[in-house]
Structures are given as C-alpha cells and as structure tokens.
Motif scaffolding. Structure first.
Motif, PDB file in Angstrom:
ATOM      1  N   GLU A   1     -17.503   6.808  -8.384  1.00 40.77           N
ATOM      2  CA  GLU A   1     -17.004   7.524  -9.558  1.00 40.77           C
ATOM      3  C   GLU A   1     -17.170   9.027  -9.409  1.00 40.77           C
ATOM      4  O   GLU A   1     -16.447   9.815 -10.019  1.00 40.77           O
ATOM      5  CB  GLU A   1     -17.746   7.030 -10.810  1.00 40.77           C
ATOM      6  CG  GLU A   1     -17.078   7.377 -12.117  1.00 40.77           C
ATOM      7  CD  GLU A   1     -17.731   6.669 -13.282  1.00 40.77           C
ATOM      8  OE1 GLU A   1     -17.041   6.413 -14.285  1.00 40.77           O
ATOM      9  OE2 GLU A   1     -18.947   6.365 -13.202  1.00 40.77           O
TER      10      GLU A   1
ATOM     11  N   TRP B   1     -15.989  -2.572  -8.222  1.00 41.74           N
ATOM     12  CA  TRP B   1     -14.600  -2.262  -8.608  1.00 41.74           C
ATOM     13  C   TRP B   1     -14.339  -2.638 -10.053  1.00 41.74           C
ATOM     14  O   TRP B   1     -13.698  -1.912 -10.797  1.00 41.74           O
ATOM     15  CB  TRP B   1     -13.624  -3.001  -7.682  1.00 41.74           C
ATOM     16  CG  TRP B   1     -13.589  -2.451  -6.291  1.00 41.74           C
ATOM     17  CD1 TRP B   1     -14.048  -1.230  -5.879  1.00 41.74           C
ATOM     18  CD2 TRP B   1     -13.106  -3.115  -5.130  1.00 41.74           C
ATOM     19  NE1 TRP B   1     -13.871  -1.086  -4.526  1.00 41.74           N
ATOM     20  CE2 TRP B   1     -13.286  -2.219  -4.043  1.00 41.74           C
ATOM     21  CE3 TRP B   1     -12.543  -4.362  -4.900  1.00 41.74           C
ATOM     22  CZ2 TRP B   1     -12.911  -2.553  -2.750  1.00 41.74           C
ATOM     23  CZ3 TRP B   1     -12.163  -4.697  -3.605  1.00 41.74           C
ATOM     24  CH2 TRP B   1     -12.352  -3.800  -2.547  1.00 41.74           C
ATOM     25  N   ARG B   2     -14.845  -3.806 -10.454  1.00 41.77           N
ATOM     26  CA  ARG B   2     -14.621  -4.217 -11.841  1.00 41.77           C
ATOM     27  C   ARG B   2     -15.296  -3.255 -12.801  1.00 41.77           C
ATOM     28  O   ARG B   2     -14.757  -2.952 -13.874  1.00 41.77           O
ATOM     29  CB  ARG B   2     -15.140  -5.644 -12.040  1.00 41.77           C
ATOM     30  CG  ARG B   2     -14.259  -6.709 -11.398  1.00 41.77           C
ATOM     31  CD  ARG B   2     -14.582  -8.098 -11.938  1.00 41.77           C
ATOM     32  NE  ARG B   2     -15.916  -8.531 -11.537  1.00 41.77           N
ATOM     33  CZ  ARG B   2     -16.176  -9.188 -10.409  1.00 41.77           C
ATOM     34  NH1 ARG B   2     -15.192  -9.481  -9.551  1.00 41.77           N
ATOM     35  NH2 ARG B   2     -17.413  -9.556 -10.119  1.00 41.77           N
TER      36      ARG B   2
ATOM     37  N   SER C   1       0.830  -1.209   0.000  1.00 41.52           N
ATOM     38  CA  SER C   1       0.000   0.000   0.000  1.00 41.52           C
ATOM     39  C   SER C   1       0.862   1.257   0.000  1.00 41.52           C
ATOM     40  O   SER C   1       0.572   2.229  -0.712  1.00 41.52           O
ATOM     41  CB  SER C   1      -0.924   0.002   1.221  1.00 41.52           C
ATOM     42  OG  SER C   1      -1.803  -1.096   1.189  1.00 41.52           O
TER      43      SER C   1
ATOM     44  N   ILE D   1     -11.000  -1.037 -11.588  1.00 41.77           N
ATOM     45  CA  ILE D   1     -10.009  -1.046 -10.507  1.00 41.77           C
ATOM     46  C   ILE D   1      -9.340  -2.412 -10.432  1.00 41.77           C
ATOM     47  O   ILE D   1     -10.004  -3.453 -10.445  1.00 41.77           O
ATOM     48  CB  ILE D   1     -10.681  -0.723  -9.158  1.00 41.77           C
ATOM     49  CG1 ILE D   1     -11.203   0.713  -9.176  1.00 41.77           C
ATOM     50  CG2 ILE D   1      -9.693  -0.910  -7.998  1.00 41.77           C
ATOM     51  CD1 ILE D   1     -12.006   1.091  -7.955  1.00 41.77           C
ATOM     52  N   GLU D   2      -8.007  -2.412 -10.373  1.00 38.76           N
ATOM     53  CA  GLU D   2      -7.236  -3.636 -10.266  1.00 38.76           C
ATOM     54  C   GLU D   2      -7.085  -4.023  -8.798  1.00 38.76           C
ATOM     55  O   GLU D   2      -6.670  -3.230  -7.979  1.00 38.76           O
ATOM     56  CB  GLU D   2      -5.845  -3.449 -10.886  1.00 38.76           C
ATOM     57  CG  GLU D   2      -4.952  -4.685 -10.776  1.00 38.76           C
ATOM     58  CD  GLU D   2      -3.548  -4.426 -11.258  1.00 38.76           C
ATOM     59  OE1 GLU D   2      -2.718  -5.364 -11.201  1.00 38.76           O
ATOM     60  OE2 GLU D   2      -3.253  -3.279 -11.684  1.00 38.76           O
ATOM     61  N   VAL D   3      -7.401  -5.247  -8.485  1.00 34.13           N
ATOM     62  CA  VAL D   3      -7.245  -5.755  -7.119  1.00 34.13           C
ATOM     63  C   VAL D   3      -5.823  -6.262  -6.963  1.00 34.13           C
ATOM     64  O   VAL D   3      -5.382  -7.186  -7.647  1.00 34.13           O
ATOM     65  CB  VAL D   3      -8.254  -6.893  -6.839  1.00 34.13           C
ATOM     66  CG1 VAL D   3      -8.023  -7.451  -5.434  1.00 34.13           C
ATOM     67  CG2 VAL D   3      -9.671  -6.393  -6.978  1.00 34.13           C
ATOM     68  N   ARG D   4      -5.077  -5.660  -6.035  1.00 32.85           N
ATOM     69  CA  ARG D   4      -3.689  -6.046  -5.823  1.00 32.85           C
ATOM     70  C   ARG D   4      -3.533  -7.071  -4.694  1.00 32.85           C
ATOM     71  O   ARG D   4      -2.593  -7.829  -4.656  1.00 32.85           O
ATOM     72  CB  ARG D   4      -2.829  -4.804  -5.504  1.00 32.85           C
ATOM     73  CG  ARG D   4      -2.842  -3.756  -6.609  1.00 32.85           C
ATOM     74  CD  ARG D   4      -2.265  -4.313  -7.903  1.00 32.85           C
ATOM     75  NE  ARG D   4      -0.859  -4.613  -7.764  1.00 32.85           N
ATOM     76  CZ  ARG D   4       0.120  -3.762  -8.034  1.00 32.85           C
ATOM     77  NH1 ARG D   4      -0.157  -2.560  -8.507  1.00 32.85           N
ATOM     78  NH2 ARG D   4       1.370  -4.129  -7.880  1.00 32.85           N
TER      79      ARG D   4
ATOM     80  N   LEU E   1     -15.580  -0.175 -12.397  1.00 29.69           N
ATOM     81  CA  LEU E   1     -14.757   1.034 -12.436  1.00 29.69           C
ATOM     82  C   LEU E   1     -13.365   0.777 -13.008  1.00 29.69           C
ATOM     83  O   LEU E   1     -12.555   1.703 -13.121  1.00 29.69           O
ATOM     84  CB  LEU E   1     -14.630   1.615 -11.018  1.00 29.69           C
ATOM     85  CG  LEU E   1     -15.929   2.135 -10.394  1.00 29.69           C
ATOM     86  CD1 LEU E   1     -15.709   2.464  -8.922  1.00 29.69           C
ATOM     87  CD2 LEU E   1     -16.423   3.366 -11.146  1.00 29.69           C
TER      88      LEU E   1
END
Length: 272
Positions: free
Chosen positions: A236, A261-262, A10, A266-269, A264
């Motif tokens: 958003e 998230w998908r 993070s 957004i990549e899940v790390r 938008l």
C-alpha cells in the motif's frame, strides 16, 4: 489459464503512461510517444556522393574514347558545409568534395578516381546521365514525412534517424515504475551477516535487474515476513505503476499473498 491468454489479458489491463521530453543523448531504449516527422527535406539540396568533378550531364553527350568531351576546370573547390560558389558553366566543371552542394545547373559528378585530366581540363570518355554521383535533394526524406512512429523503441539506429531531422529533444513515454517485493520469513537481504536456516533474497535483485533491462525503473520494496498485514502495508505504501512479488502463492498455511490482495481490495483476474 493458458499463458498466451494471460499475456493478452495483462496487455488489455495495462494503461498508457504519461509522457515526458528527454534529450536525444538520454533517449536510448525509450518509447516514442508521438510520430516523429522530418521538418525539412533531407538532404535539403543535391549533394556530391564523392570527391570528384561536378558538371552538366549535357556536356558529356556523345563523349567516347576517340572523341572525349573536355571541360575547363574552373577555379575554386566546392566543399561541404558551404553554399555553392557559382552557377555551373557550359563546357566547364568544378572540383567538388564529398557532401558538397552541387553548383546550380550541375547535375552529375564523376569520381576523382575515374577522372582523366589533360592539361588542366577534365576529359570525359563516356557520357554520364543526370543524377550520376549525386545524392538528390529529399532522397532520404521529404518535409513532413514520418521518420519514426509512435511506439517505436529508440535503438541506436533510430536515435541517429531522429538526429538527422535536427531534433535534440524527443517526446517519450515515461518509464514505468515497478515495485519489487519478496515475501518469506526465511529470507534476508544480500550483504547481511546471517546464520541459521536462512536464504538470501536473490530474486529481488534478479527481478529488479530484469525490470531495468526492459526499460522500467525498479523500486525495491525489500523483504517482508509471512504476515498478510505487513505484506499489505508494504504494498500500500508504494506509488509504483506495477508490482512484482515473489513467494506466498502456494497452498500452504503460510502462503499469504492472496490474503494480502483481498485486504487491499485487489481483484484476481487469473491465477495458475
């Protein structure tokens, strides 16, 4: 993923915010954006540590109880906030106040409590070394010396240090704007009249308060129902630097945060 690994990742993903200038009296808890250097020697001149008498230490050489060195007391007190009135005179002394600039040529001050006055003269019963009772010029800081470093959090003590350099304005990192969103069709805002199987969304207030305590600016995004389209739309709409969400992260059929998230992109790390 291990918690420490998640914290490290993070921190690596965090970006540096832009900076702004703020008045010193409004800088408590802010983060310095650049090193703060002293613009001059502090103090700029040698000063007295206490109320007493200023003289040249050479005049006290060989002084003892049996053969005290007695110095004439010159007229005119030396007080703080003024230039020294004159040069020191051999065989004489000036009455001086705490924080006052030493007369030129004087290099020692005896405390008023320790002084022995006889018929208007100061009688020294022991030698004093040069620098005794004196705050030397530049002893707190030298011109150009780093007083506070970039990244320092401005605590009350550090604000006092900044003030000692004469700064009235400091450059700090902008406070991060943190959006706080709660999800759950069962949630309602605190303060509303509600009946039935509802829960007041207290986590919104908890997280917003923690953000403020940590130095951020919370942006309350409210409460949204369990609908991925509504969740994505609310997220958003924010211009926050960071978003905290509650709820919707389980494995049930109504846990829609990953879906939002998908939507938008957004990549899940990492996840739990």
């Amino acid at each position: 993923m291990d918690l420490n690994e998640a914290k490290k990742l993070s921190a690596e993903l965090a970006s540096t915010l832009d900076t702004e200038e703020v008045a010193l009296q409004r800088a408590l808890g802010r983060v310095l954006a650049a090193d703060l250097r002293s613009g001059r020697d502090i103090p700029g001149e040698s000063r007295s540590k206490w109320d007493g008498f200023a003289f040249s230490s050479r005049d006290s050489l060989g002084a003892g109880e049996a053969n005290p060195a007695c110095l004439d007391l010159l007229p005119g007190d030396v007080v703080a906030g003024r230039e020294s009135p004159a040069d020191a005179v051999r065989g004489a002394c000036y009455r001086i106040m705490t924080g006052a600039v030493l007369p030129r040529g004087a290099d020692a001050v005896i405390r008023l409590e320790d002084a022995r006055l006889r018929e208007g003269r100061l009688c020294l019963e022991e030698p004093l070394a040069g620098g005794s009772g004196v705050v030397l010029a530049g002893s707190d800081a030298r011109r150009g010396e780093i007083m506070l470093e970039k990244g320092d959090i401005l605590t009350p003590t550090r604000i006092a240090i900044a003030a000692a350099t004469g700064r009235g304005i400091v450059e700090v990192v902008r406070r991060p704007r943190v959006g706080v969103l709660a999800t759950g069709s069962e949630l309602v805002d605190a303060g509303l009249l509600a009946e039935g199987p509802v829960i007041f969304g207290n986590n919104v207030q908890l997280l917003a308060s923690l953000v403020e305590v940590a130095g951020g600016e919370p942006e309350l995004l409210g409460i949204v129902p369990d609908d991925p389209c509504i969740i994505a739309s609310r997220l958003e709409s924010t211009g926050a630097d960071l978003v905290l969400t509650t709820g919707g992260m389980g494995k049930g059929s109504k846990d829609f945060m990953p879906v939002a998230w998908r939507k938008l992109g957004i990549e899940v790390r990492f996840d739990s």
